[in-house]
Design an enzyme around this catalytic site. Structure first.
Site, PDB file in Angstrom:
ATOM      1  N   HIS A  61     -16.757   9.359   6.453  1.00  0.00           N
ATOM      2  CA  HIS A  61     -15.399   9.585   5.980  1.00  0.00           C
ATOM      3  C   HIS A  61     -15.116  11.086   5.888  1.00  0.00           C
ATOM      4  CE1 HIS A  61     -14.943   5.335   4.020  1.00  0.00           C
ATOM      5  NE2 HIS A  61     -15.258   5.290   5.302  1.00  0.00           N
ATOM      6  N   GLU A  63     -14.378  13.044   3.448  1.00  0.00           N
ATOM      7  CA  GLU A  63     -15.067  13.757   2.381  1.00  0.00           C
ATOM      8  C   GLU A  63     -16.508  14.082   2.767  1.00  0.00           C
ATOM      9  OE1 GLU A  63     -12.551  10.566   0.200  1.00  0.00           O
ATOM     10  OE2 GLU A  63     -13.311  10.955   2.222  1.00  0.00           O
ATOM     11  N   TRP A 180      15.626   6.190  35.981  1.00  0.00           N
ATOM     12  CA  TRP A 180      15.232   6.470  34.605  1.00  0.00           C
ATOM     13  C   TRP A 180      16.476   6.677  33.779  1.00  0.00           C
ATOM     14  CZ3 TRP A 180      10.340   5.740  33.395  1.00  0.00           C
ATOM     15  CH2 TRP A 180       9.374   5.858  34.388  1.00  0.00           C
ATOM     16  N   ARG A 194       3.015   6.075  21.818  1.00  0.00           N
ATOM     17  CA  ARG A 194       1.961   5.111  22.155  1.00  0.00           C
ATOM     18  C   ARG A 194       0.615   5.554  21.591  1.00  0.00           C
ATOM     19  NH1 ARG A 194       2.811   3.775  28.607  1.00  0.00           N
ATOM     20  NH2 ARG A 194       4.754   2.563  28.402  1.00  0.00           N
ATOM     21  N   THR A 206       9.419  -8.043  30.914  1.00  0.00           N
ATOM     22  CA  THR A 206       9.119  -6.648  31.244  1.00  0.00           C
ATOM     23  C   THR A 206       8.027  -6.559  32.302  1.00  0.00           C
ATOM     24  OG1 THR A 206       9.812  -5.853  29.060  1.00  0.00           O
ATOM     25  CG2 THR A 206       8.309  -4.457  30.309  1.00  0.00           C
ATOM     26  N   GLU A 298       7.483  -2.437  22.973  1.00  0.00           N
ATOM     27  CA  GLU A 298       8.223  -1.796  24.057  1.00  0.00           C
ATOM     28  C   GLU A 298       8.897  -2.816  24.959  1.00  0.00           C
ATOM     29  OE1 GLU A 298       6.484   1.187  26.451  1.00  0.00           O
ATOM     30  OE2 GLU A 298       5.572   2.282  24.792  1.00  0.00           O
ATOM     31  N   LEU A 303      12.333  -9.904  23.316  1.00  0.00           N
ATOM     32  CA  LEU A 303      11.198  -9.664  22.445  1.00  0.00           C
ATOM     33  C   LEU A 303      11.617  -8.870  21.209  1.00  0.00           C
ATOM     34  CD1 LEU A 303       8.115  -9.920  22.043  1.00  0.00           C
ATOM     35  CD2 LEU A 303       7.876  -7.753  23.276  1.00  0.00           C
TER      36      LEU A 303
END
Length: 375
Positions: A61, A63, A180, A194, A206, A298, A303
């Site tokens: 961790h 610490e 685009w 992402r 998609t 995405e 969806l």
């Protein structure tokens, strides 16, 4: 700024906490099911002795990493940590014990640990005679840990819905073309998003239309998310781009549906509802059981609408391009069952910024605050 000690944070401790928060933020998306935590050790003069971050399950961790870097210089120092030190013996030992054994005299932390399995570090430290101050820059700490905290408190992954749209709310032209809509800066920002999530999710529409890769590109570095595709009725081929082996992938389909050429280890079998769709809550629960703490949706309008209707979207990120497609264009979101303005899904804007030629807007649903609760 609330405190759980009579000792208020010193200016040097506040500076150290801001640095610890920056360290934690730099690891979001790369720690798996564990929280992104930063730690800074400072001596009695306020000088930084060591820093540490957590890198994921099974690794030390934050610490412990800071203590190892400091060595004997940790004795008598203050540990400034973004999350309450854990009090749990798992794959690694409790940080509360490590801090005591290292001779730390004081601990300052930002966010109390909501996980009952790991919580209690502050209490253990006080019993050992360590001065403890909690909830320091708590709001900033909550922002860094938002996705992990939501997952622990609500018992399911944090969900971000990301979409690109025209100024009039269209995600594609009438012929389905969408490349685009947004500019290169927005596309790079989408890949950075992402990299901060454990999984990225698209629906069957998609992958049929775009055969997306869903990995990290545009110069974005980081841990690639689990690429999840919904294929209730099968049909996805083993040569799909998201099954290229460059990053983990998961195909979600119904029990008994054949997926020729696709390894069963990369398959999740779930039952669909009466409409032949995967219930979002069941899907999130299944992903959570696999250690997924955050999901980036995405997928297309159908969806997105399914998650919104169920109240399972925690954040919305929209890249809005300065163009118009008119009524002929395809909507960015599907049917939400809204028949009057009073039934609208309301959002509050939490951030706006220019993204090249586009506008980036971040929003949160208007609903009850996340309850405190168990994992």
């Amino acid at each position: 700024m609330r405190s759980t000690s009579d000792t208020p944070p010193a200016p040097a401790e506040l500076d150290a906490m801001r640095r610890a928060l920056r360290l934690a933020a730099s690891t979001v998306g790369s720690t798996g099911s564990n929280p992104a935590v930063g730690c800074v050790l400072v001596d009695t003069s306020g000088a930084i002795v060591a820093t540490g971050v957590h890198h994921g399950p099974g690794t030390p961790h934050a610490e412990v990493n800071a203590l190892r870097q400091a060595g004997e210089r940790a004795r008598g120092a203050t540990a400034v940590v973004t999350l309450e030190p854990c009090d749990h013996q798992g794959r690694t030992g409790p940080c509360s014990r490590a801090l005591v054994e290292a001779g730390i005299r004081r601990v300052v932390y930002a966010v109390p640990d909501p996980n009952p399995v790991a919580a209690g570090g502050a209490r253990t430290l006080r019993k050992a005679g360590v001065d403890v101050t909690g909830r320091v820059l708590e709001q900033e700490g909550e922002a860094v840990l938002e996705m992990w905290l939501t997952s622990v408190r609500l018992g399911r992954p944090f969900v971000t819905w990301k979409f690109a749209t025209t100024l009039d709310g269209r995600s594609a032209a009438a012929d389905g073309s969408s490349r685009w809509i947004t500019c290169p800066d927005s596309r790079a920002d989408a890949h950075r998003l992402r990299a901060r999530h454990d999984a990225v999710l698209v629906g069957s529409g998609t992958w049929r239309a775009d055969d997306p890769h869903l990995g990290l590109r545009h110069g974005v570095e980081g841990t690639p998310p689990l690429r999840v595709v919904l294929a209730a009725r099968g049909g996805i081929r083993p040569d799909a781009r998201l099954l290229d082996g460059t990053a983990p992938a998961l195909v979600v389909t119904e029990p008994g549906v054949p997926l020729p050429g696709i390894d069963e280890d990369t398959t999740l079998r779930l039952k669909t509802d009466a409409l032949g769709r995967f219930p979002p809550a069941s899907l999130l629960n299944a992903l959570g059981e696999r250690g997924i703490r955050s999901v980036l949706v995405e997928g297309g309008p159908t969806l997105a609408a399914s998650f919104l209707r169920e109240g399972l979207v925690d954040r919305v990120v929209a890249h809005i391009a300065p163009m118009l497609l008119g009524a002929e264009g395809r909507s960015a979101v599907g049917a939400l069952g809204v028949d009057a303005i009073g039934a609208a899904h309301r959002l509050r804007i939490t951030d706006t910024a220019r993204s090249g030629d586009d506008l980036r807007v971040e929003l949160r649903p208007v609903r009850h605050l996340h309850p405190e609760g168990a994992r």
